[in-house]
Design an enzyme around this catalytic site. Structure first.
Site, PDB file in Angstrom:
ATOM      1  N   HIS A  63       1.789   4.636  -2.699  1.00 38.33           N
ATOM      2  CA  HIS A  63       1.930   6.076  -2.437  1.00 38.33           C
ATOM      3  C   HIS A  63       3.302   6.579  -2.897  1.00 38.33           C
ATOM      4  CE1 HIS A  63      -1.776   6.964  -0.312  1.00 38.33           C
ATOM      5  NE2 HIS A  63      -1.580   6.031   0.605  1.00 38.33           N
ATOM      6  N   HIS A  84       0.841  -1.205   0.000  1.00 41.46           N
ATOM      7  CA  HIS A  84       0.000   0.000   0.000  1.00 41.46           C
ATOM      8  C   HIS A  84       0.882   1.263   0.000  1.00 41.46           C
ATOM      9  CE1 HIS A  84      -3.612   2.411   1.245  1.00 41.46           C
ATOM     10  NE2 HIS A  84      -2.686   3.148   1.807  1.00 41.46           N
ATOM     11  N   GLU A  85       1.820   1.330   0.917  1.00 38.94           N
ATOM     12  CA  GLU A  85       2.679   2.518   1.011  1.00 38.94           C
ATOM     13  C   GLU A  85       3.596   2.623  -0.211  1.00 38.94           C
ATOM     14  OE1 GLU A  85       1.918   4.708   3.170  1.00 38.94           O
ATOM     15  OE2 GLU A  85       0.641   3.431   4.401  1.00 38.94           O
ATOM     16  N   GLU A  89      -4.580   8.095  -2.902  1.00 41.48           N
ATOM     17  CA  GLU A  89      -5.117   6.830  -2.384  1.00 41.48           C
ATOM     18  C   GLU A  89      -5.397   5.857  -3.531  1.00 41.48           C
ATOM     19  OE1 GLU A  89      -4.991   6.452   0.788  1.00 41.48           O
ATOM     20  OE2 GLU A  89      -6.081   4.583   1.104  1.00 41.48           O
TER      21      GLU A  89
END
Lengths: 497, 497
Positions: free
Chosen positions: B267, B263-264, B293
């Protein structure tokens, strides 16, 4: 007018705190760059740092600050308030006289100088560095003249690092070190004594790190307000709330990381000993480089290179590194005077100061216009021969070895020796008042020394000018007597003189 | 007037860059506080951060900037220049309308709120938190009214996090998710299907770290411009030159660190894909939270929770964690829908959005004055029962679980769902244009997807408003069709619907 004083003083404090907080944020950016930042981050980091520097310069030179200072100079203030006004005025005046574009030119030129110096050192090619050095000398001369056109420019530059002791004092101390240490170094060389070398070989970096962490534990480092990391060049950074040490590890030199860590620990104890409730003001800031260096040298040399320390600490070294030497042999080894010592940062407590005297004489002549940049290599080598009896084969091992001039820094070197001299004076005063320390060091007890240094040095921040701080702490004016007595006795004993 | 444009634009850029550099310095201070700083550093760090925030606010609201913007609005500019003016004007106008003392009151109240919330959550005592929450709601209502007294205050707050899509779009999307997902979640619960659980047990943290580092290698993380560290709450921070990810490890949940890292990573790829030469301007900054997001969810869900990924990556998981499950079982396990899911950050791709809908409805009513703070717990629990068929036993597992409101943040939650919806739309467009990806993911090849995202999303920075960026990238207006199709198919297959 008395009624207005508190308001103007509160405004001054508020302004000064903003300045400090911005400076400390910049300090964190530099720490991160050297310790954590991935290489690719450089372009963005340079811009962030430059933005903070510009904001800092603007805050330091702005008219509101000038007005508050002018108002406060005409008012009765408490001694602590007077000290704050004195320190802020000094910095404000210096910064206000320097044109912003000169600040920017110096910043740009030093940025550009770094890779040139690195390449020149790698290639042992002084000539490719000479034009940059010339430009930096010229810019710093201009800078000194902007601050005060009526004084010796080197003196003005020196005061950036040691604002109070005075260049005449520095000169007197360095001359005395030269006059008294050169014959002592000769005697050591002629003594025929050689020291044992029990730390030859290669030593695992993880074992070295465990060792230096244990050393920090034993010395009383406050991990709740500090960190230890690695970087290319060891340094200390931070505040009384958060003081960070770095070290570096070399598999073949296990004691270098130990002594550099103890050195940086000394710097960190100074930061950590500053009063919390004055954070962000001169009363919560350290008293410049002479005093800072006295703290690092005191712990590195008077503790970390003492016989008592090695009697206490050798079993711990043995646990981590597996070296089974006697404490006496270890002590002798860490205090060995090398007869082929070319590199300042590797020097022992005696020859170190000859490296400083040499740099002081050269940089002073450069800034004063009495020495041409092209003459630096042979003057350097001649002085090495005169003071240390050894002549470098290359400029890489000679006048290209230090980064200071590349950073545009002239007048910094003397504070290394001034700090060592002060370390001896402070250590003697503490030893006389609450010692003798030999037995406590042998037992691994350092609390009393910490407390004495905090009470007599750290907690005052910048309240006193350097010479007053020294007198308050030791009861005497600043003197090299204690340092010379210390090295004469120590090396006399080590080398049967 | 045309002749003056370049000058005014250059001045604007210079000013905006200073603003960005100060903001990025502040970002590093926050990263350091959560990742590196010793606990004792908090008091100094708070002051440093507050000083940078004040300087940032002053730079953003100052008259020079207002003058440049006014001058440029009357001038013909290139589209890129127009975009910069549009973005800077927007931020300037918002900040300029907010009184400085309100900014400071919000900052102080949120600082004070944190320990109150932590204690209330630990004690499961909503009443002790209620007065603080009431104050924060009131302050944010005041803040929204200062920015625009004529509009719905929740809408004004929402635009802080998603400035362009519009609250009506958010409302429409969230209502549709609620209407279509609630029956789907019911069907899953009624299906009688259970998924395998091959990752039960305890797993060494070092093994987990080696696994997530290898995952980052495989996905193509640029270590020369980034780092991975640990922190209490995973986050990403930084710029196109230096993007830093954090994760956290739980011995009993080895896949949480993997999915949070992916997930990160999503980003970070957005930050790293921004153009270097626009660093410090809106053209070099990411397009707010919906788009950010979308990048994290795309990598976390459409790649990291896909069957193809587990066919490719399960042998690596086996190497590090020693779990010998089939790729199919692993895939089923990481997509399990929990029937007792109370906690948002642990939710699967379906129930997650019900957590968001619930928060959106409650915070909107709070800011709109339609719901009293004292009613929050029972409204929360009623909605949980309605949307997810489960009622929390405690407020700690209910309305006290998230930090957002304690931070004074209202209007942020919707962007989580808006981003997931956008992720599906972008992934479908990329898959249609350069896919199908199944085989490339199965082969561990991600370059084509990286390139598509960089070219169609990252490289534009803030050049386009959100809806235009989506249309440029996908050829369609923003829609939840692709997300609903994706989850209907995926969970239909997983749960035999």
């Amino acid at each position: 007018m008395g009624a207005k004083a508190p308001d103007a003083y509160a405004e001054l404090l508020d302004h000064v705190q903003q300045l400090s907080y911005v400076a400390d944020a910049g300090g964190l950016l530099r720490w991160d760059q050297q310790v954590m930042m991935p290489d690719g981050g450089t372009p963005a980091r340079s811009k962030q740092q430059s933005a903070l520097s510009t904001l800092h310069h603007d805050l330091l030179t702005d008219d509101d600050l000038a007005d508050s200072l002018a108002e406060l100079e005409a008012v009765d203030l408490e001694p602590e308030q007077q000290a704050v006004v004195r320190e802020v005025s000094r910095e404000h005046e210096r910064a206000r006289n320097v044109p912003r574009d000169l600040v920017e030119r110096i910043s740009e030129t030093t940025s550009e100088a770094l890779p040139v110096w690195e390449q020149a050192r790698a290639d042992d090619d002084f000539e490719s560095f000479a034009p940059v050095l010339e430009e930096l000398v010229e810019l710093r001369r201009e800078y000194a003249e902007a601050i005060d056109p009526d004084r010796d420019p080197y003196e003005v530059l020196f005061e950036e690092f040691e604002p109070y002791l005075g260049l005449d004092t520095a000169e007197r101390i360095l001359e005395r070190l030269r006059d008294e240490l050169v014959p002592l170094i000769d005697d050591v060389a002629d003594s025929g004594v050689t020291q044992p070398l029990p730390f030859e070989g290669t030593f695992d970096v993880d074992d070295q790190e465990a060792l230096v962490r244990e050393a920090l534990d034993e010395l009383g480092f406050d991990w709740n307000r500090g960190r230890l990391d690695t970087s290319a060049h060891p340094f200390t950074s931070g505040t009384q709330f958060d003081a960070r040490i770095t070290t570096r590890f070399d598999e073949e030199k296990p004691l270098d990381s130990l002594s550099s860590t103890i050195h940086e620990f000394g710097h960190a104890t100074y930061s950590l000993g500053l009063p919390d409730d004055h954070y962000g003001t001169p009363l919560g800031e350290s008293r410049d480089l002479t005093v800072h260096e006295s703290q690092s040298r005191l712990w590195e040399n008077h503790i970390g290179r003492s016989q008592a320390f090695w009697e206490y600490f050798m079993p711990t070294v043995e646990d981590h590194l597996g070296v089974g030497a006697s404490a006496e042999d270890a002590y002798r080894s860490v205090n060995r005077v090398y007869d082929d010592n070319l590199i300042r940062v590797e020097a022992d407590e005696l020859t170190y100061h000859m490296h400083i005297v040499l740099r002081f004489e050269i940089e002073r002549a450069l800034i004063g216009g009495d020495l041409d940049v092209s003459e630096v290599p042979h003057v350097w080598n001649d002085k090495m021969e005169e003071y240390l009896g050894v002549r470098p084969d290359t400029d890489a091992e000679g006048c290209l070895q230090d980064i200071h001039w590349t950073n545009g820094t002239f007048g910094y070197f003397p504070t290394y020796s001034l700090g060592s001299v002060l370390a001896a004076q402070l250590y003697d005063a503490a030893d006389a008042e609450i010692g003798p320390f030999d037995d406590t060091v042998r037992a691994g007890e350092f609390d009393a020394l910490h407390e004495w240094l905090t009470e007599n040095v750290h907690q005052h921040g910048k309240r006193y000018p350097t010479e007053d701080l020294i007198e308050e702490a030791t009861g005497e004016t600043y003197t090299a007597d204690y340092f010379l007595e210390y090295v004469t006795e120590k090396y006399g004993s080590l080398y049967d003189l």
